[in-house]
Design a protein around this motif. Sequence first.
Motif, PDB file in Angstrom:
ATOM      1  N   SER A 110      46.655  -4.851   4.210  1.00 11.08           N
ATOM      2  CA  SER A 110      47.500  -3.741   4.996  1.00 11.08           C
ATOM      3  C   SER A 110      47.960  -2.886   3.575  1.00 11.08           C
ATOM      4  O   SER A 110      48.213  -3.341   2.436  1.00 11.08           O
ATOM      5  N   CYS A 260      43.610 -13.447  12.384  1.00  8.21           N
ATOM      6  CA  CYS A 260      43.768 -12.221  13.766  1.00  8.21           C
ATOM      7  C   CYS A 260      45.130 -11.185  13.512  1.00  8.21           C
ATOM      8  O   CYS A 260      44.706  -9.784  13.891  1.00  8.21           O
ATOM      9  N   LEU A 263      42.292  -8.416  12.258  1.00 10.81           N
ATOM     10  CA  LEU A 263      41.796  -8.220  13.220  1.00 10.81           C
ATOM     11  C   LEU A 263      42.729  -6.877  13.205  1.00 10.81           C
ATOM     12  O   LEU A 263      42.223  -5.831  13.482  1.00 10.81           O
ATOM     13  N   LEU A 264      44.272  -7.292  13.505  1.00 19.16           N
ATOM     14  CA  LEU A 264      45.224  -5.955  14.443  1.00 19.16           C
ATOM     15  C   LEU A 264      44.718  -4.999  13.135  1.00 19.16           C
ATOM     16  O   LEU A 264      44.981  -3.518  13.433  1.00 19.16           O
ATOM     17  N   ARG A 266      43.107  -3.834  11.431  1.00 20.00           N
ATOM     18  CA  ARG A 266      41.849  -2.805  11.405  1.00 20.00           C
ATOM     19  C   ARG A 266      42.199  -1.549  12.617  1.00 20.00           C
ATOM     20  O   ARG A 266      41.437  -0.606  12.468  1.00 20.00           O
ATOM     21  N   ARG A 267      42.648  -1.675  13.104  1.00 19.87           N
ATOM     22  CA  ARG A 267      42.733  -0.408  14.431  1.00 19.87           C
ATOM     23  C   ARG A 267      44.098  -0.202  14.529  1.00 19.87           C
ATOM     24  O   ARG A 267      44.608   0.421  15.337  1.00 19.87           O
ATOM     25  N   TRP A 268      45.632  -0.691  13.910  1.00 15.23           N
ATOM     26  CA  TRP A 268      45.932  -0.371  14.207  1.00 15.23           C
ATOM     27  C   TRP A 268      47.267   0.209  12.671  1.00 15.23           C
ATOM     28  O   TRP A 268      46.878  -0.685  11.843  1.00 15.23           O
ATOM     29  N   ARG A 269      48.179   1.001  12.101  1.00 19.09           N
ATOM     30  CA  ARG A 269      48.875   1.062  11.400  1.00 19.09           C
ATOM     31  C   ARG A 269      50.810   1.506  11.976  1.00 19.09           C
ATOM     32  O   ARG A 269      50.673   1.687  12.914  1.00 19.09           O
ATOM     33  N   GLY A 306      41.643   7.065  10.068  1.00 17.79           N
ATOM     34  CA  GLY A 306      41.942   5.948  11.100  1.00 17.79           C
ATOM     35  C   GLY A 306      42.509   4.970  11.734  1.00 17.79           C
ATOM     36  O   GLY A 306      43.218   5.020  10.389  1.00 17.79           O
ATOM     37  N   PRO A 307      43.713   4.116  12.076  1.00 21.78           N
ATOM     38  CA  PRO A 307      44.095   3.487  12.108  1.00 21.78           C
ATOM     39  C   PRO A 307      44.112   2.428  11.450  1.00 21.78           C
ATOM     40  O   PRO A 307      42.998   2.122  11.513  1.00 21.78           O
ATOM     41  N   GLY A 308      44.355   1.903  10.283  1.00 24.88           N
ATOM     42  CA  GLY A 308      44.225   0.987   9.693  1.00 24.88           C
ATOM     43  C   GLY A 308      43.506   0.872   8.775  1.00 24.88           C
ATOM     44  O   GLY A 308      43.211   0.110   7.941  1.00 24.88           O
ATOM     45  N   ALA A 309      43.162   2.571   8.045  1.00 25.98           N
ATOM     46  CA  ALA A 309      42.296   2.967   7.383  1.00 25.98           C
ATOM     47  C   ALA A 309      43.488   2.939   6.028  1.00 25.98           C
ATOM     48  O   ALA A 309      44.652   3.637   5.920  1.00 25.98           O
TER      49      ALA A 309
END
Length: 564
Positions: A110, A260, A263-264, A266-269, A306-309
């Motif tokens: 992150s 976990c 994984l989070l 990857r979709r969220w920031r 996108g989120p998590g990028a």
Amino acid sequence: MFQQPIAPVGGSLGWSALVAALPLLLLFVLLGVFRVRAWRASLIGLAASLVVAMLVYRMPTGQAFSSAAEGVAFGLFPAMWIVVNAIWIYRMTVASGHFDVLRRSFASVSDDFRVQAIIIAFAFGALLEALAGFGAPVAICAVMLVALGLPPLKAATVALVANTAPVAYGAVALPVITLSRITGLPLDDVAAMTGRQVPFLAVIVPFVLLGLLDGRRGLREAWPAALVSGLTFGITQYLMANYGPVQLADIVASLVCAGCVLLLVRRWRPAGGARTAAAQEAGGEPGLAVAAGGGPGAARSESGGGPGAASTDLASSDRRADVLRAFAPYGVIIVLFALVALPPVAAALGSVTKSFGWPGVHVLTEAGKPLSLATFKFDWLANSGTVLFVAGLLSVIILGLTPAEGGRCYGGTLRQLGGAMVTVVSVLGMAYVLNLSGQTATLGQFLAGAGGLFALLSPVLGWFGTAVTGSDTSSNSLFGLLQVSAAQHTGMSPLLAAAGNTSGGVLGKMLSPQNLAIGASAVGLAGKEGDLLRRVLVATLILLPLMCLLVYLQSTPVLGWMVP
């Protein structure tokens, strides 16, 4: 033969408890008020405990000093034997350059330092606690947090507070195993009951970490990371403690937690955008992150996405082989501990363990029974420190170091931990004097006089024992049987009281003198242990009442159904 008196001051348990507490009160006043260095305060505390033992409890001089010597021996082996070898492995990763690879790998997960800190201090720290314990997670994680850009005092504080939820099952579940042996309660029941208390702390601790890291903004923007890490760790720890091999409770929980969170992200920031530690300390705006080649807090531009990028893969400059090699020492540790946990291997290693009565210590309790602490167990082969030493020897090869470089790292580790070593052996010497002279029993019986309210105080006794000794295992050794005895007199479940001791104990570890010394020395703040104590005291004063309330409710029909 010396028989412990319980109320040596005029036959009064209250006055005797006050006198028995003086060495401990002196120790904490020296640390927290007068800011005396931990090793000096610990030596003074040891001297005070000897004076009270000989003058008030009438313990023979020879037995008093022999008791202190046994505690010193225990501090050297296994306590410091474990810590030194764990820190040695870390120093070799630094000397070989692989610590930077490890840091960049965590940073690449992150571009927000709050998420990075949760992964390092909470998830990775829990894995280290599961494997080694005895201060190693605090030292290693504190240094990694400094590398991310956190100020040393904040880094050490975060590492100490994060090292809470995994403690009861740390060092391959040694605290609960010891508690079972001391009390005679079945291990499965002890592990299960503890697993119905400490997972609640696991859910709360990541939120406390966010508050320490970035205040209200951290809680507002990064709460999903705290929620996912806390819930996944707590649920997995509960399941393993109740239904799986208890020795693997923290190992599996830490790995599931880390997976976990990965994984989070990857979709969220975080809602406010990514932040670095340097930007937070400077009061800057979000959107800054650590450069792959620069120092902690170096700025780089975002690429959007996108989120998590992340805008850049911070570990892209590292070859896959180097990343694998950086993580390999910890993989070796996991494999070796898994092997020694196998019953045939454990039996073979334990066959050379020597147990003997400590010379010059001949003590009976008030009831006329011998104390188990007078027997010293020298498990030189079946010991976590020995496993870590073997892992260190293998790490020399894996990391591409020469034997001479590995030896220099070991010497540097001994020099680095010199002050912490004096603190550890002094505090454990004091703990043994307190326990063998009867001072601990006096304090315990005084607390047990609370009757039905003892359930509220049960975690406090465990917290107190760990705060003094720095080890939940030692706290269980000191107070485990006393908790069971007091519970039987008050009508409380002995199993609940025993579990309350180890669950409360996990909250005392963050302010124990030797862990404060280890955390301070790891980040170059030797002599600032008092400042660190004041920081972590806030966290323990928040969490301890919550644990006391939980144990009390479990002693009533409200949550009594949780007791096996």
